[in-house]
Design a protein around this motif. Sequence first.
Motif, PDB file in Angstrom:
ATOM      1  N   THR A   1      -4.518   3.920   1.847  1.00  0.00           N
ATOM      2  CA  THR A   1      -3.572   4.048   0.742  1.00  0.00           C
ATOM      3  C   THR A   1      -3.835   5.278  -0.102  1.00  0.00           C
ATOM      4  O   THR A   1      -4.977   5.704  -0.264  1.00  0.00           O
ATOM      5  CB  THR A   1      -3.613   2.790  -0.149  1.00  0.00           C
ATOM      6  N   GLY A   2      -2.766   5.845  -0.616  1.00  0.00           N
ATOM      7  CA  GLY A   2      -2.876   6.794  -1.705  1.00  0.00           C
ATOM      8  C   GLY A   2      -2.962   6.044  -3.023  1.00  0.00           C
ATOM      9  O   GLY A   2      -2.625   4.858  -3.116  1.00  0.00           O
ATOM     10  N   PHE A   3      -3.402   6.724  -4.062  1.00  0.00           N
ATOM     11  CA  PHE A   3      -3.601   6.075  -5.356  1.00  0.00           C
ATOM     12  C   PHE A   3      -2.259   5.699  -5.997  1.00  0.00           C
ATOM     13  O   PHE A   3      -2.140   4.639  -6.620  1.00  0.00           O
ATOM     14  CB  PHE A   3      -4.394   7.000  -6.278  1.00  0.00           C
ATOM     15  N   HIS A   4      -1.250   6.565  -5.867  1.00  0.00           N
ATOM     16  CA  HIS A   4       0.116   6.243  -6.312  1.00  0.00           C
ATOM     17  C   HIS A   4       0.142   5.837  -7.782  1.00  0.00           C
ATOM     18  O   HIS A   4       0.739   4.825  -8.166  1.00  0.00           O
ATOM     19  CB  HIS A   4       0.672   5.126  -5.417  1.00  0.00           C
ATOM     20  N   ASP A   5      -0.562   6.636  -8.627  1.00  0.00           N
ATOM     21  CA  ASP A   5      -0.620   6.382 -10.076  1.00  0.00           C
ATOM     22  C   ASP A   5      -1.177   5.001 -10.415  1.00  0.00           C
ATOM     23  O   ASP A   5      -0.948   4.487 -11.520  1.00  0.00           O
ATOM     24  CB  ASP A   5       0.765   6.537 -10.716  1.00  0.00           C
ATOM     25  N   GLY A   6      -1.882   4.371  -9.473  1.00  0.00           N
ATOM     26  CA  GLY A   6      -2.492   3.068  -9.731  1.00  0.00           C
ATOM     27  C   GLY A   6      -1.510   1.911  -9.735  1.00  0.00           C
ATOM     28  O   GLY A   6      -1.867   0.784 -10.105  1.00  0.00           O
ATOM     29  N   ILE A   7      -0.270   2.164  -9.309  1.00  0.00           N
ATOM     30  CA  ILE A   7       0.782   1.138  -9.400  1.00  0.00           C
ATOM     31  C   ILE A   7       0.397  -0.128  -8.651  1.00  0.00           C
ATOM     32  O   ILE A   7       0.505  -1.247  -9.184  1.00  0.00           O
ATOM     33  CB  ILE A   7       2.115   1.708  -8.872  1.00  0.00           C
ATOM     34  N   ASN A   8      -0.056   0.017  -7.414  1.00  0.00           N
ATOM     35  CA  ASN A   8      -0.373  -1.172  -6.624  1.00  0.00           C
ATOM     36  C   ASN A   8      -1.628  -1.874  -7.116  1.00  0.00           C
ATOM     37  O   ASN A   8      -1.743  -3.103  -7.004  1.00  0.00           O
ATOM     38  CB  ASN A   8      -0.505  -0.801  -5.150  1.00  0.00           C
ATOM     39  N   TYR A   9      -2.574  -1.116  -7.661  1.00  0.00           N
ATOM     40  CA  TYR A   9      -3.771  -1.745  -8.234  1.00  0.00           C
ATOM     41  C   TYR A   9      -3.410  -2.594  -9.452  1.00  0.00           C
ATOM     42  O   TYR A   9      -3.917  -3.709  -9.622  1.00  0.00           O
ATOM     43  CB  TYR A   9      -4.799  -0.688  -8.616  1.00  0.00           C
TER      44      TYR A   9
ATOM     45  N   ALA B   1       0.871  -1.167   0.000  1.00  0.00           N
ATOM     46  CA  ALA B   1       0.000   0.000   0.000  1.00  0.00           C
ATOM     47  C   ALA B   1       0.911   1.220   0.000  1.00  0.00           C
ATOM     48  O   ALA B   1       2.091   1.127   0.344  1.00  0.00           O
ATOM     49  CB  ALA B   1      -0.909   0.005   1.226  1.00  0.00           C
ATOM     50  N   HIS B   2       0.373   2.371  -0.390  1.00  0.00           N
ATOM     51  CA  HIS B   2       1.166   3.603  -0.382  1.00  0.00           C
ATOM     52  C   HIS B   2       0.705   4.465   0.785  1.00  0.00           C
ATOM     53  O   HIS B   2      -0.291   5.181   0.706  1.00  0.00           O
ATOM     54  CB  HIS B   2       1.018   4.365  -1.698  1.00  0.00           C
ATOM     55  N   HIS B   3       1.404   4.357   1.913  1.00  0.00           N
ATOM     56  CA  HIS B   3       0.967   5.054   3.110  1.00  0.00           C
ATOM     57  C   HIS B   3       2.176   5.335   3.999  1.00  0.00           C
ATOM     58  O   HIS B   3       3.299   5.493   3.493  1.00  0.00           O
ATOM     59  CB  HIS B   3      -0.101   4.214   3.825  1.00  0.00           C
ATOM     60  N   TRP B   4       1.987   5.351   5.307  1.00  0.00           N
ATOM     61  CA  TRP B   4       3.071   5.555   6.265  1.00  0.00           C
ATOM     62  C   TRP B   4       2.575   5.095   7.623  1.00  0.00           C
ATOM     63  O   TRP B   4       1.457   4.558   7.726  1.00  0.00           O
ATOM     64  CB  TRP B   4       3.540   7.009   6.288  1.00  0.00           C
ATOM     65  N   SER B   5       3.392   5.269   8.662  1.00  0.00           N
ATOM     66  CA  SER B   5       2.992   4.792   9.982  1.00  0.00           C
ATOM     67  C   SER B   5       3.580   5.697  11.057  1.00  0.00           C
ATOM     68  O   SER B   5       4.604   6.339  10.855  1.00  0.00           O
ATOM     69  CB  SER B   5       3.468   3.353  10.204  1.00  0.00           C
ATOM     70  N   ALA B   6       2.912   5.739  12.195  1.00  0.00           N
ATOM     71  CA  ALA B   6       3.409   6.428  13.391  1.00  0.00           C
ATOM     72  C   ALA B   6       2.390   6.275  14.498  1.00  0.00           C
ATOM     73  O   ALA B   6       1.173   6.301  14.255  1.00  0.00           O
ATOM     74  CB  ALA B   6       3.672   7.911  13.135  1.00  0.00           C
ATOM     75  N   ARG B   7       2.883   6.125  15.716  1.00  0.00           N
ATOM     76  CA  ARG B   7       2.033   6.185  16.915  1.00  0.00           C
ATOM     77  C   ARG B   7       2.275   7.475  17.683  1.00  0.00           C
ATOM     78  O   ARG B   7       1.496   7.849  18.555  1.00  0.00           O
ATOM     79  CB  ARG B   7       2.317   5.002  17.840  1.00  0.00           C
ATOM     80  N   GLY B   8       3.374   8.158  17.379  1.00  0.00           N
ATOM     81  CA  GLY B   8       3.736   9.389  18.062  1.00  0.00           C
ATOM     82  C   GLY B   8       4.644  10.208  17.172  1.00  0.00           C
ATOM     83  O   GLY B   8       4.733   9.984  15.962  1.00  0.00           O
ATOM     84  N   GLY B   9       5.366  11.143  17.755  1.00  0.00           N
ATOM     85  CA  GLY B   9       6.180  12.040  16.969  1.00  0.00           C
ATOM     86  C   GLY B   9       7.578  11.529  16.666  1.00  0.00           C
ATOM     87  O   GLY B   9       8.300  12.157  15.889  1.00  0.00           O
ATOM     88  N   ARG B  10       7.956  10.383  17.233  1.00  0.00           N
ATOM     89  CA  ARG B  10       9.333   9.918  17.072  1.00  0.00           C
ATOM     90  C   ARG B  10       9.441   8.488  16.544  1.00  0.00           C
ATOM     91  O   ARG B  10      10.477   7.845  16.702  1.00  0.00           O
ATOM     92  CB  ARG B  10      10.066  10.036  18.415  1.00  0.00           C
TER      93      ARG B  10
END
Length: 345
Positions: free
Chosen positions: A229-237, A195-204
């Motif tokens: 997810t972001g669309f990311h030009d449809g790459i993952n789809y 997927a096109h995303h990211w992760s975090a539970r806090g600032g560090r």
Amino acid sequence: MAARKRTANRYYSGPPSDHFDGGLFFNPGGKPPGRFGDLLRWQFSGKRAKWPAAWPSPHPPAKPDRRLDGGALRLTMAGHASLLIQTAGLNILTDPVWSERASPFAFAGPRRVNAPGIAFADLPPIDLVLVSHNHYDHLDLATLKRLKQSHDPLVITPLGNDAVIGRAVPGMRLGAHDWGDRVDIGAAAIHVEPAHHWSARGGRDRRMALWAGFVIEAVGSKIYFAGDTGFHDGINYRLMAQKHGGFRLAILPIGAYEPRWFMAPQHQNPQEAVQGMKLCNAAFAAGCHWGTFHLTDEPIDEPAQKLADALAAEDLPRERFRAMRPGEVWDIPAIYKGTQTRQTR
């Protein structure tokens, strides 16, 4: 020139890959999350639409059957990205959040504007939980503790998230997996996908745990839960279509997308979700990630309206892609004559 010092990762240690630099995870060929200055620019823009304090679902709370055997496929919306998938005798929850707030705090943070579409006490026996990443609107430790006590399910999650869950829920059955991994569960299989995303539970701890989507393969059909997810030009789809052929059902996010200058890399909008449904060759799609927690700028009902507009623009029947509301139950047909979707045999 001195080599760049790698970030110490508190959740995961492993060899570098095409989406892990030895310290942090990243989106190959993609964009990282916005910087703190961008966040402040957005937060102080004053363009956030006002949501009602309560927005009850038109559907009554669902009371699911204990099991659905064979090739039947039933989807029940609990709210946001929390859905119950019932097929092949399995009961599967995605990103379960039954808490009042999607926040590290009980007194602050996004508060749900509608009750869960399934009362926790009315859940059927839960066999499997899919946790796509560790943002608070997807990984709710309080709910996972309740599930451990009442159901003791297996939790499948991307790399690093097992450290977050395991510390908070001792004894929880956990499987942490990388993109491309396959997990066999009885007659079914779970594929962990990009997927096109990211992760975090806090600032560090940004990008110290991986994010993912999932494909459920069971009894002649495949179900795609794209996670966040972001669309990311449809790459993952396109990758999903190439790898899996097609899907009986895709569960796709349609909300939390405004403003586009800030959200586009990480959150797709309804028009992109429709393109994603087409690119991954899904016969049906269920829209999630909208209408429960006020996370971004768009009005509460806009995702459903824009989804309907996008389907009309593509001359696609509205019954192929539903914007799901809490308590809504959908028995997914085995085949749709208007598509060329190939089902596994």
